[in-house]
Design an enzyme around this catalytic site. Sequence first.
Site, PDB file in Angstrom:
ATOM      1  N   ARG A  70     -92.554 -67.083-127.653  1.00  0.00           N
ATOM      2  CA  ARG A  70     -93.125 -66.444-127.322  1.00  0.00           C
ATOM      3  C   ARG A  70     -94.004 -65.258-128.927  1.00  0.00           C
ATOM      4  NH1 ARG A  70     -90.912 -64.972-122.177  1.00  0.00           N
ATOM      5  NH2 ARG A  70     -91.522 -67.408-120.853  1.00  0.00           N
ATOM      6  N   SER A 117     -94.627 -66.841-119.504  1.00  0.00           N
ATOM      7  CA  SER A 117     -93.868 -66.226-117.929  1.00  0.00           C
ATOM      8  C   SER A 117     -94.668 -64.629-116.923  1.00  0.00           C
ATOM      9  CB  SER A 117     -92.552 -65.964-118.409  1.00  0.00           C
ATOM     10  OG  SER A 117     -91.864 -66.176-116.236  1.00  0.00           O
ATOM     11  N   HIS A 118     -93.944 -63.722-117.378  1.00  0.00           N
ATOM     12  CA  HIS A 118     -94.069 -62.793-116.811  1.00  0.00           C
ATOM     13  C   HIS A 118     -95.087 -61.406-117.667  1.00  0.00           C
ATOM     14  CE1 HIS A 118     -90.196 -62.932-118.421  1.00  0.00           C
ATOM     15  NE2 HIS A 118     -90.204 -61.314-118.501  1.00  0.00           N
ATOM     16  N   LYS A 173     -94.708 -74.131-124.379  1.00  0.00           N
ATOM     17  CA  LYS A 173     -92.947 -74.228-125.008  1.00  0.00           C
ATOM     18  C   LYS A 173     -93.057 -75.973-124.370  1.00  0.00           C
ATOM     19  CE  LYS A 173     -91.249 -73.676-120.259  1.00  0.00           C
ATOM     20  NZ  LYS A 173     -89.825 -73.398-119.235  1.00  0.00           N
ATOM     21  N   ASP A 232     -94.457 -65.036-110.121  1.00  0.00           N
ATOM     22  CA  ASP A 232     -94.756 -63.812-111.536  1.00  0.00           C
ATOM     23  C   ASP A 232     -96.148 -64.953-112.485  1.00  0.00           C
ATOM     24  OD1 ASP A 232     -93.576 -66.555-112.461  1.00  0.00           O
ATOM     25  OD2 ASP A 232     -92.258 -65.537-114.121  1.00  0.00           O
ATOM     26  N   ASP A 257     -96.345 -67.343-114.593  1.00  0.00           N
ATOM     27  CA  ASP A 257     -96.557 -68.754-114.552  1.00  0.00           C
ATOM     28  C   ASP A 257     -95.921 -69.391-113.385  1.00  0.00           C
ATOM     29  OD1 ASP A 257     -93.990 -68.356-115.301  1.00  0.00           O
ATOM     30  OD2 ASP A 257     -93.835 -69.810-116.432  1.00  0.00           O
ATOM     31  N   ASP A 279     -92.433 -69.243-111.516  1.00  0.00           N
ATOM     32  CA  ASP A 279     -91.531 -69.259-111.326  1.00  0.00           C
ATOM     33  C   ASP A 279     -90.409 -68.911-111.199  1.00  0.00           C
ATOM     34  OD1 ASP A 279     -91.613 -68.326-114.140  1.00  0.00           O
ATOM     35  OD2 ASP A 279     -90.658 -69.852-115.349  1.00  0.00           O
ATOM     36  N   ARG A 280     -91.051 -67.722-111.078  1.00  0.00           N
ATOM     37  CA  ARG A 280     -90.084 -66.435-110.339  1.00  0.00           C
ATOM     38  C   ARG A 280     -90.528 -65.991-109.220  1.00  0.00           C
ATOM     39  NH1 ARG A 280     -88.935 -62.149-115.229  1.00  0.00           N
ATOM     40  NH2 ARG A 280     -87.777 -64.060-116.868  1.00  0.00           N
ATOM     41  N   THR A 306     -77.300 -67.389-119.503  1.00  0.00           N
ATOM     42  CA  THR A 306     -78.869 -66.843-118.878  1.00  0.00           C
ATOM     43  C   THR A 306     -79.747 -68.037-119.539  1.00  0.00           C
ATOM     44  OG1 THR A 306     -77.925 -64.562-118.955  1.00  0.00           O
ATOM     45  CG2 THR A 306     -80.891 -65.171-119.546  1.00  0.00           C
ATOM     46  N   GLU A 320     -81.163 -67.299-111.234  1.00  0.00           N
ATOM     47  CA  GLU A 320     -81.360 -66.526-111.217  1.00  0.00           C
ATOM     48  C   GLU A 320     -81.107 -64.826-111.058  1.00  0.00           C
ATOM     49  OE1 GLU A 320     -80.729 -66.739-115.993  1.00  0.00           O
ATOM     50  OE2 GLU A 320     -83.106 -67.600-115.112  1.00  0.00           O
ATOM     51  N   GLU A 321     -80.585 -63.716-112.046  1.00  0.00           N
ATOM     52  CA  GLU A 321     -80.996 -62.783-111.241  1.00  0.00           C
ATOM     53  C   GLU A 321     -81.589 -61.651-111.043  1.00  0.00           C
ATOM     54  OE1 GLU A 321     -81.739 -59.840-113.393  1.00  0.00           O
ATOM     55  OE2 GLU A 321     -81.261 -62.054-114.980  1.00  0.00           O
ATOM     56  N   SER A 322     -82.662 -62.890-112.107  1.00  0.00           N
ATOM     57  CA  SER A 322     -83.918 -62.119-112.398  1.00  0.00           C
ATOM     58  C   SER A 322     -85.203 -63.023-112.003  1.00  0.00           C
ATOM     59  CB  SER A 322     -83.922 -62.644-114.607  1.00  0.00           C
ATOM     60  OG  SER A 322     -83.852 -64.247-114.567  1.00  0.00           O
ATOM     61  N   LYS A 380     -87.429 -73.276-112.729  1.00  0.00           N
ATOM     62  CA  LYS A 380     -87.742 -72.644-111.561  1.00  0.00           C
ATOM     63  C   LYS A 380     -88.407 -72.405-110.919  1.00  0.00           C
ATOM     64  CE  LYS A 380     -87.793 -68.842-114.819  1.00  0.00           C
ATOM     65  NZ  LYS A 380     -86.787 -68.372-115.112  1.00  0.00           N
ATOM     66  N   ARG A 434     -79.616 -55.500-121.326  1.00  0.00           N
ATOM     67  CA  ARG A 434     -79.340 -55.670-120.708  1.00  0.00           C
ATOM     68  C   ARG A 434     -78.205 -55.405-120.055  1.00  0.00           C
ATOM     69  NH1 ARG A 434     -84.678 -57.498-119.059  1.00  0.00           N
ATOM     70  NH2 ARG A 434     -85.499 -58.999-119.683  1.00  0.00           N
TER      71      ARG A 434
HETATM   72  C1  G1P Z   1     -84.812 -62.874-118.818  1.00  0.00           C
HETATM   73  C2  G1P Z   1     -84.117 -63.446-118.109  1.00  0.00           C
HETATM   74  C3  G1P Z   1     -83.205 -65.210-117.697  1.00  0.00           C
HETATM   75  C4  G1P Z   1     -84.504 -65.912-117.871  1.00  0.00           C
HETATM   76  C5  G1P Z   1     -85.798 -65.512-118.629  1.00  0.00           C
HETATM   77  C6  G1P Z   1     -86.842 -66.494-118.896  1.00  0.00           C
HETATM   78  O1  G1P Z   1     -84.314 -63.371-120.195  1.00  0.00           O
HETATM   79  O2  G1P Z   1     -82.966 -62.525-118.054  1.00  0.00           O
HETATM   80  O3  G1P Z   1     -82.419 -64.844-116.289  1.00  0.00           O
HETATM   81  O4  G1P Z   1     -84.196 -67.372-117.344  1.00  0.00           O
HETATM   82  O5  G1P Z   1     -86.445 -64.234-118.597  1.00  0.00           O
HETATM   83  O6  G1P Z   1     -87.575 -66.632-117.467  1.00  0.00           O
HETATM   84  P1  G1P Z   1     -83.279 -62.856-121.129  1.00  0.00           P
HETATM   85  O7  G1P Z   1     -85.304 -61.627-121.375  1.00  0.00           O
HETATM   86  O8  G1P Z   1     -82.911 -61.664-120.714  1.00  0.00           O
HETATM   87  O9  G1P Z   1     -83.227 -63.164-122.513  1.00  0.00           O
HETATM   88 ZN    ZN Z   2     -91.892 -66.804-115.593  1.00  0.00          ZN
END
Ligand code: G1P
Ligand code: ZN
Length: 542
Positions: free
Chosen positions: A21, A112-113, A125, A276, A278, A280-281, A343, A362-364, A375, A495
């Site tokens: 990224r 992603s987001h 990826k 999000d 892509d 997946d969230r 994570t 995941e909490e995210s 996901k 975090r």
């Molecule tokens: C963050 C989220 C993690 C997730 C990742 C990819 O990673 O916390 O749960 O798998 O994005 O979507 P982090 O930036 O915390 O390493």
């Molecule tokens: Zn994503």
Amino acid sequence: MIRTVATKPYDDQKPGTSGLRKKVPVFQQQNYVENFIQSVFDSLEGFEGKSLVIGGDGRYFNREVIQIALRMAAANGFGKVMVGQGGILSTPAASNIIRKYQAFGGLVLSASHNPGGPHEDFGIKYNAGNGGPAPEKLTDRIYARTKVIDSYRIADFADVDLDTVGTFSAGGMTVEVIDPVADYAELMESLFDFAAIRAMFADGFTMAFDAMHAVTGPYAVEILEKRLGAPMGTVRNFVPLPDFGGHHPDPNLVHAKELYDLMMSPEAPDFGAASDGDGDRNLIIGRGIFVTPSDSLAMLAANAKLAPGYAGGLKGIARSMPTSGAADRVAAKLGIGMYETPTGWKFFGNLLDAGMATICGEESAGTGSDHVREKDGLWAVLLWLNILAARKEPVKAIVEKHWAEYGRNYYSRHDYEGVETEAANRLISGLRAKLSSLPGKRVRGLTVETADDFSYLDPVDQSVSSSQGIRVLFEGGSRVVFRLSGTGTSGATLRVYIERYESDPARHGIETQEALADLIAAAEEIAGIRGATGMAAPTVIT
Ligand code: G1P
Ligand code: ZN
């Protein structure tokens, strides 16, 4: 014609948990994309004549990179590339295509987001044949290769027309432009009770889905509006834009605030959701109630049997370490395995492949199951819809009953973004240095039980991943976790994850930050966040 082009290595092409990224201008440097893709191909074995899947979330630079990837796939000997129409494939849809058509692997283009645009983020990826992100030993190999690469191979042919579904030949390779939605929609239809959900919409159930001008727009329109009969307009911001309309396509309470405000208003529909960049969230909001991703995982697991695809029960549940322990209580009650991983989604792959876990989260805001190896945002939304259709109760009632049965895990994540990298590293090493002095200590009236730096032994391949986050556990099951983000593209993000368990239903209605106030203060006292970051408050609270 195939050319071998001389190149010089870049020293910053280390793929993180979600691939490589960087900002778009970084990717636009000469041979930057080519070097990385060639390093991926050089790290793989036995793909001669096999298929590669390529698709992305439609962000700025997506089409250009796809054309490069097509030419390089041909030059490197792939027999076929399956590419989503318009260059589009959501991450879970790409995972599904790889698995369904037994492709050798895939290139998923997304950040992603993160925001998109000429000065924003891009990503590449590699996903392996199981449909999941490359395992660490492969990303290590790719990184090592990027550091010494001196040439890449590329075929010369005109740009492939990505907008017309069909099969072409280019550079001696077959290119199949596929409908990005059809296979995915079919998979969803095989897992969920579409008839029951359709009947619920026909009965007047209302929903708002915010596609955030990102990749899930076409998927959500097809599935929710066309196949499930939700009224037109249910899906908002459904046209994927290269810059996501100038917004962060991140379905959290900050960036999906409009949806959140709607769901808290008197005009709220029955159900609100978002995904999000892509796809997946997921974000799940009931009328008047936000469901935290950690709670959502627990509730989906507890009710999964109501969906045909999971009627036989779950094999196990997996969650990332910072995710709350709410799902653990469900696993205990169901008498199934519970796995706590570092994570990043890639750690779930082995458990899913080995048939040890069925649902992961995941909490995210990432939730998914063994149907793919990523996901899956819409999957979570559809499982919620299936549960709502089966239980015929509002989200709020389902959530409150769940808390009454299992207790409530109050949970929040505080992010400190844009921290100077050195300062962030110092904070973490400072914590590491005092881990052994913490147990038994009283902080803000709370007694520390244990403190460690999370290390994971993969039960499938016995690999060890250490230094995955500082955990401080207090008496009574409360905890604070500190870790640095592995996905940022500039500076560091700290975090802090805060969790408190409350069994008493009379105490389930407290505002979250208030319920966690002691722990938040304890986290500050233990880590000295303000001093280290120079920030008086987190930049994002979720
Ligand atoms: C963050 C989220 C993690 C997730 C990742 C990819 O990673 O916390 O749960 O798998 O994005 O979507 P982090 O930036 O915390 O390493
Ligand atoms: Zn994503």
